[in-house]
Design a protein around this motif. Structure first.
Motif, PDB file in Angstrom:
ATOM      1  N   ARG A   7       1.004  -1.354   0.056  1.00  0.00           N
ATOM      2  CA  ARG A   7      -0.006  -0.117   0.111  1.00  0.00           C
ATOM      3  C   ARG A   7       0.680   1.163  -0.276  1.00  0.00           C
ATOM      4  O   ARG A   7       1.716   1.415   0.712  1.00  0.00           O
ATOM      5  CB  ARG A   7      -1.081  -0.021   1.239  1.00  0.00           C
ATOM      6  N   SER A   9      -0.018   6.086  -0.669  1.00  0.00           N
ATOM      7  CA  SER A   9      -0.805   6.792  -1.139  1.00  0.00           C
ATOM      8  C   SER A   9      -0.505   7.204  -2.518  1.00  0.00           C
ATOM      9  O   SER A   9       0.556   7.360  -2.722  1.00  0.00           O
ATOM     10  CB  SER A   9      -0.640   8.184  -0.237  1.00  0.00           C
ATOM     11  N   ARG A  11      -1.424   9.368  -5.828  1.00  0.00           N
ATOM     12  CA  ARG A  11      -1.788  10.583  -6.282  1.00  0.00           C
ATOM     13  C   ARG A  11      -1.684  10.720  -7.888  1.00  0.00           C
ATOM     14  O   ARG A  11      -1.944  11.770  -8.264  1.00  0.00           O
ATOM     15  CB  ARG A  11      -0.967  11.782  -5.413  1.00  0.00           C
ATOM     16  N   GLN A  63      -6.645  20.476  -4.154  1.00  0.00           N
ATOM     17  CA  GLN A  63      -5.776  19.591  -4.509  1.00  0.00           C
ATOM     18  C   GLN A  63      -5.780  18.619  -5.963  1.00  0.00           C
ATOM     19  O   GLN A  63      -6.682  17.826  -6.114  1.00  0.00           O
ATOM     20  CB  GLN A  63      -5.419  18.336  -3.376  1.00  0.00           C
ATOM     21  N   TRP A 127      -5.856   8.925   1.183  1.00  0.00           N
ATOM     22  CA  TRP A 127      -6.753   9.607   2.129  1.00  0.00           C
ATOM     23  C   TRP A 127      -6.768  11.050   1.915  1.00  0.00           C
ATOM     24  O   TRP A 127      -5.591  11.332   1.661  1.00  0.00           O
ATOM     25  CB  TRP A 127      -6.250   9.493   3.400  1.00  0.00           C
ATOM     26  N   ARG A 164       7.390   5.760   2.265  1.00  0.00           N
ATOM     27  CA  ARG A 164       7.671   6.727   2.898  1.00  0.00           C
ATOM     28  C   ARG A 164       8.258   6.636   4.161  1.00  0.00           C
ATOM     29  O   ARG A 164       8.146   5.496   4.846  1.00  0.00           O
ATOM     30  CB  ARG A 164       6.533   7.669   2.987  1.00  0.00           C
ATOM     31  N   ARG A 166       9.287   5.946   8.122  1.00  0.00           N
ATOM     32  CA  ARG A 166       8.502   5.381   9.054  1.00  0.00           C
ATOM     33  C   ARG A 166       9.241   5.318  10.300  1.00  0.00           C
ATOM     34  O   ARG A 166      10.785   5.316  10.167  1.00  0.00           O
ATOM     35  CB  ARG A 166       7.989   3.772   8.853  1.00  0.00           C
TER      36      ARG A 166
HETATM   37  C1  LIG Z   1      -6.125  11.280   7.802  1.00  0.00           C
HETATM   38  C2  LIG Z   1      -5.239  11.209   6.893  1.00  0.00           C
HETATM   39  C3  LIG Z   1      -5.344  12.691   5.941  1.00  0.00           C
HETATM   40  C4  LIG Z   1      -4.553  12.768   4.761  1.00  0.00           C
HETATM   41  N1  LIG Z   1      -4.767  13.666   4.218  1.00  0.00           N
HETATM   42  C5  LIG Z   1      -4.071  14.060   2.962  1.00  0.00           C
HETATM   43  C6  LIG Z   1      -4.300  14.900   1.920  1.00  0.00           C
HETATM   44  O1  LIG Z   1      -5.180  15.694   2.009  1.00  0.00           O
HETATM   45  N2  LIG Z   1      -3.609  14.993   0.980  1.00  0.00           N
HETATM   46  C7  LIG Z   1      -2.514  14.171   0.308  1.00  0.00           C
HETATM   47  O2  LIG Z   1      -1.918  14.502  -0.792  1.00  0.00           O
HETATM   48  N3  LIG Z   1      -2.257  13.149   1.102  1.00  0.00           N
HETATM   49  C8  LIG Z   1      -3.119  13.004   2.355  1.00  0.00           C
HETATM   50  N4  LIG Z   1      -2.787  11.777   3.383  1.00  0.00           N
HETATM   51  C9  LIG Z   1      -1.737  11.034   2.768  1.00  0.00           C
HETATM   52  C10 LIG Z   1      -0.403  10.889   3.889  1.00  0.00           C
HETATM   53  O3  LIG Z   1       0.208  12.128   3.407  1.00  0.00           O
HETATM   54  C11 LIG Z   1       0.313   9.876   3.642  1.00  0.00           C
HETATM   55  O4  LIG Z   1      -0.524   8.663   4.182  1.00  0.00           O
HETATM   56  C12 LIG Z   1       1.733   9.805   4.411  1.00  0.00           C
HETATM   57  O5  LIG Z   1       2.473  10.609   3.886  1.00  0.00           O
HETATM   58  C13 LIG Z   1       2.253   8.360   4.240  1.00  0.00           C
HETATM   59  O6  LIG Z   1       2.550   8.043   3.031  1.00  0.00           O
HETATM   60  P1  LIG Z   1       1.706   6.551   2.479  1.00  0.00           P
HETATM   61  O7  LIG Z   1       0.485   6.571   2.640  1.00  0.00           O
HETATM   62  O8  LIG Z   1       2.232   6.515   0.829  1.00  0.00           O
HETATM   63  O9  LIG Z   1       2.445   5.598   3.361  1.00  0.00           O
HETATM   64  C14 LIG Z   1      -3.582  11.743   4.366  1.00  0.00           C
HETATM   65  C15 LIG Z   1      -3.473  10.683   5.108  1.00  0.00           C
HETATM   66  C16 LIG Z   1      -4.329  10.637   6.214  1.00  0.00           C
HETATM   67  C17 LIG Z   1      -4.125   9.297   6.925  1.00  0.00           C
END
Ligand SMILES: Cc1cc2nc3c(=O)[nH]c(=O)nc-3n(C[C@H](O)[C@H](O)[C@H](O)COP(=O)(O)O)c2cc1C
Length: 178
Positions: A7, A9, A11, A63, A127, A164, A166
């Motif tokens: 997993r 995030s 984009r 965004q 998220w 990313r 940890r």
């Molecule tokens: C509650 C929450 C809100 C987040 N909001 C945003 C957001 O508004 N925009 C964004 O680009 N990423 C957002 N993220 C993603 C985080 O930046 C990301 O989970 C974190 O940097 C770790 O990276 P990974 O998910 O790839 O492991 C959010 C994550 C969480 C859990």
């Protein structure tokens, strides 16, 4: 662990549509989440209408990357599951009501079920929680006594981000007592 490690995030998404069956599986994974007293406060709005998506994105600090996602899932916590006469409550960033913490806690578990099942189905998610409660609720017709916990972008990943940083085990784990 395989799915958890895979997993990221995401984009940037491909333009491919997501089959309704897959969205159903994601919702089924949410339904199966645990919750305090089995109250199941989570509610979802699946948004595939591009016009509404654009409005959601505007309210999410514009965004722009979100526009590549074919589906947005708005994830909502419903306090009715804990407080029966809650019609006049207004839940927002300032609310200190204890039950709000409980319903956000439980809804978050269900959201993470979706996130992990999405990976299992070959989909990516991210998220988003950078918006104002009153603006998002007005846009989507969500009553005041609900709380928008987050929005998930969903689609087929068009990028492969590195993991990313940890924290280490030593930084997060205590033994027996704090
Ligand atoms: C509650 C929450 C809100 C987040 N909001 C945003 C957001 O508004 N925009 C964004 O680009 N990423 C957002 N993220 C993603 C985080 O930046 C990301 O989970 C974190 O940097 C770790 O990276 P990974 O998910 O790839 O492991 C959010 C994550 C969480 C859990």
């Amino acid at each position: 662990m395989d799915i958890i490690e895979k997993r990221r995030s995401i984009r940037k998404y491909k333009s491919n549509k997501i089959d309704d069956n897959l969205i159903n599986k994601l919702m089924q994974s949410a339904i199966l989440a645990p919750s305090g007293d089995n109250t199941q406060p989570w509610r979802f709005i699946i948004v595939d209408d591009v016009k509404i998506q654009k409005e959601i994105i505007k309210l999410s600090h514009n965004q722009k990357w979100m526009e590549t996602a074919p589906v947005l899932i708005v994830c909502i916590a419903d306090i009715c599951s804990r407080i029966k006469d809650s019609d006049n409550l207004i839940l927002d960033e300032e609310s200190s009501i204890f039950e709000l913490k409980q319903i956000i806690r439980d809804t978050t578990i269900s959201i993470e079920h979706i996130v992990l099942e999405a990976v299992n189905q070959g989909l990516g998610t991210c998220w988003v929680a950078w918006f104002k409660q009153n603006e998002m609720k007005t846009l989507l017709g969500i009553p005041n006594n609900k709380y928008v916990v987050g929005i998930l972008t969903i689609g087929y990943a068009d990028e492969e981000p590195k993991q990313r940083p940890r924290k280490t085990m030593e930084e997060i784990v205590h033994k027996n007592k704090w």
